[in-house]
Scaffold this motif. Structure first.
Motif, PDB file in Angstrom:
ATOM      1  N   CYS A  74      35.769  44.754  44.528  1.00  0.00           N
ATOM      2  CA  CYS A  74      36.685  44.569  43.406  1.00  0.00           C
ATOM      3  C   CYS A  74      36.015  43.693  42.351  1.00  0.00           C
ATOM      4  O   CYS A  74      35.404  42.668  42.680  1.00  0.00           O
ATOM      5  CB  CYS A  74      37.972  43.912  43.903  1.00  0.00           C
ATOM      6  N   ARG A  75      36.147  44.071  41.092  1.00  0.00           N
ATOM      7  CA  ARG A  75      35.546  43.294  40.006  1.00  0.00           C
ATOM      8  C   ARG A  75      36.250  41.962  39.812  1.00  0.00           C
ATOM      9  O   ARG A  75      35.677  41.033  39.264  1.00  0.00           O
ATOM     10  CB  ARG A  75      35.576  44.101  38.705  1.00  0.00           C
ATOM     11  N   GLN A  76      37.498  41.845  40.258  1.00  0.00           N
ATOM     12  CA  GLN A  76      38.255  40.616  40.052  1.00  0.00           C
ATOM     13  C   GLN A  76      38.146  39.635  41.219  1.00  0.00           C
ATOM     14  O   GLN A  76      37.869  38.469  41.016  1.00  0.00           O
ATOM     15  CB  GLN A  76      39.717  40.936  39.783  1.00  0.00           C
ATOM     16  N   CYS A  77      38.384  40.117  42.433  1.00  0.00           N
ATOM     17  CA  CYS A  77      38.400  39.207  43.589  1.00  0.00           C
ATOM     18  C   CYS A  77      37.167  39.345  44.475  1.00  0.00           C
ATOM     19  O   CYS A  77      37.000  38.585  45.419  1.00  0.00           O
ATOM     20  CB  CYS A  77      39.661  39.418  44.418  1.00  0.00           C
ATOM     21  N   HIS A  78      36.320  40.317  44.222  1.00  0.00           N
ATOM     22  CA  HIS A  78      35.071  40.574  44.945  1.00  0.00           C
ATOM     23  C   HIS A  78      35.268  40.966  46.411  1.00  0.00           C
ATOM     24  O   HIS A  78      34.334  40.921  47.197  1.00  0.00           O
ATOM     25  CB  HIS A  78      34.115  39.378  44.844  1.00  0.00           C
ATOM     26  N   ALA A  79      36.490  41.368  46.773  1.00  0.00           N
ATOM     27  CA  ALA A  79      36.747  41.866  48.125  1.00  0.00           C
ATOM     28  C   ALA A  79      36.246  43.302  48.225  1.00  0.00           C
ATOM     29  O   ALA A  79      36.215  44.028  47.234  1.00  0.00           O
ATOM     30  CB  ALA A  79      38.240  41.815  48.427  1.00  0.00           C
ATOM     31  N   PRO A  80      35.848  43.747  49.418  1.00  0.00           N
ATOM     32  CA  PRO A  80      35.425  45.148  49.566  1.00  0.00           C
ATOM     33  C   PRO A  80      36.604  46.093  49.352  1.00  0.00           C
ATOM     34  O   PRO A  80      37.732  45.794  49.733  1.00  0.00           O
ATOM     35  CB  PRO A  80      34.901  45.225  50.997  1.00  0.00           C
ATOM     36  N   CYS A 150      45.058  42.516  46.073  1.00  0.00           N
ATOM     37  CA  CYS A 150      44.033  41.783  45.328  1.00  0.00           C
ATOM     38  C   CYS A 150      44.457  40.339  45.137  1.00  0.00           C
ATOM     39  O   CYS A 150      45.573  40.053  44.665  1.00  0.00           O
ATOM     40  CB  CYS A 150      43.776  42.454  43.976  1.00  0.00           C
ATOM     41  N   ARG A 151      43.592  39.413  45.466  1.00  0.00           N
ATOM     42  CA  ARG A 151      43.905  38.001  45.375  1.00  0.00           C
ATOM     43  C   ARG A 151      43.979  37.504  43.938  1.00  0.00           C
ATOM     44  O   ARG A 151      44.549  36.472  43.658  1.00  0.00           O
ATOM     45  CB  ARG A 151      42.866  37.185  46.139  1.00  0.00           C
ATOM     46  N   LYS A 152      43.393  38.212  42.989  1.00  0.00           N
ATOM     47  CA  LYS A 152      43.376  37.765  41.590  1.00  0.00           C
ATOM     48  C   LYS A 152      44.486  38.393  40.756  1.00  0.00           C
ATOM     49  O   LYS A 152      44.671  38.031  39.616  1.00  0.00           O
ATOM     50  CB  LYS A 152      42.020  38.105  40.941  1.00  0.00           C
ATOM     51  N   GLN A 153      45.216  39.376  41.290  1.00  0.00           N
ATOM     52  CA  GLN A 153      46.226  40.066  40.507  1.00  0.00           C
ATOM     53  C   GLN A 153      47.385  39.149  40.105  1.00  0.00           C
ATOM     54  O   GLN A 153      47.930  39.269  39.032  1.00  0.00           O
ATOM     55  CB  GLN A 153      46.803  41.262  41.288  1.00  0.00           C
ATOM     56  N   GLY A 154      47.782  38.268  40.989  1.00  0.00           N
ATOM     57  CA  GLY A 154      48.935  37.413  40.718  1.00  0.00           C
ATOM     58  C   GLY A 154      48.660  36.267  39.761  1.00  0.00           C
ATOM     59  O   GLY A 154      49.558  35.697  39.177  1.00  0.00           O
ATOM     60  N   GLY A 155      47.469  35.890  39.545  1.00  0.00           N
ATOM     61  CA  GLY A 155      47.246  34.725  38.691  1.00  0.00           C
ATOM     62  C   GLY A 155      45.894  34.654  38.244  1.00  0.00           C
ATOM     63  O   GLY A 155      45.179  34.652  37.465  1.00  0.00           O
TER      64      GLY A 155
END
Length: 155
Positions: A74-80, A150-155
């Protein structure tokens, strides 16, 4: 004679055009409507935006390519993430794990299908299908869309 020429060809359900580009669309689950290329792209793009299937497809590599390819992240949280084509030829990024259906909102539930080649048991592809018509049981495993986890979607 020009009028009779188009009679034997299928007609687009939306724009009523006839031609060689008018045929039934969709993988695994045909949309049971004959559409021309222009109308198909419009319908598929609208459906992709609705379902969140707006990812870019993976690059295609030839048999002679020897370069190393890193797994997609993921471009935002870098998770696979796993990227799959949908039934309507658009791409969606999915999580790399399953969750019980009760923990995933209905709009983010996906399932992977493996269509087989004609007259053989060999699967030829993997296609992502969003679960929508029939709700799964609460404990049934589904694959969430990555945008949901995604960990970055919420904030």
């Amino acid at each position: 004679m020009a009028v009779l020429h188009g009679v034997s060809q299928p007609e687009c359900l939306l724009c009523s055009s006839n031609g060689p580009d008018v045929h039934e669309r969709g993988r695994i689950i045909p949309l049971s409507a004959d559409l021309c290329d222009r109308c198909w792209n419009k319908v598929a793009n609208e459906l992709a935006v609705c379902e969140g299937a707006t990812a870019a497809p993976d690059p295609e590599f030839g048999p002679d390519d020897l370069e190393w390819v890193e797994p997609r992240t993921c471009r935002q949280c870098h998770a696979p993430v796993r990227c799959y084509p949908t039934n309507y030829d658009r791409w969606v990024e999915l999580a790399t794990f399953e969750l019980p259906a009760k923990k995933v909102p209905p709009g983010h539930r996906w399932r992977l299908m493996r269509p087989r080649a004609a007259n053989t048991p060999i699967p030829v592809a993997t296609v992502a299908i969003r679960i929508g018509a029939i709700d799964p049981t609460p404990g049934e495993p589904v694959i969430p869309a990555h945008e949901f986890v995604c960990r970055k979607q919420g904030g």
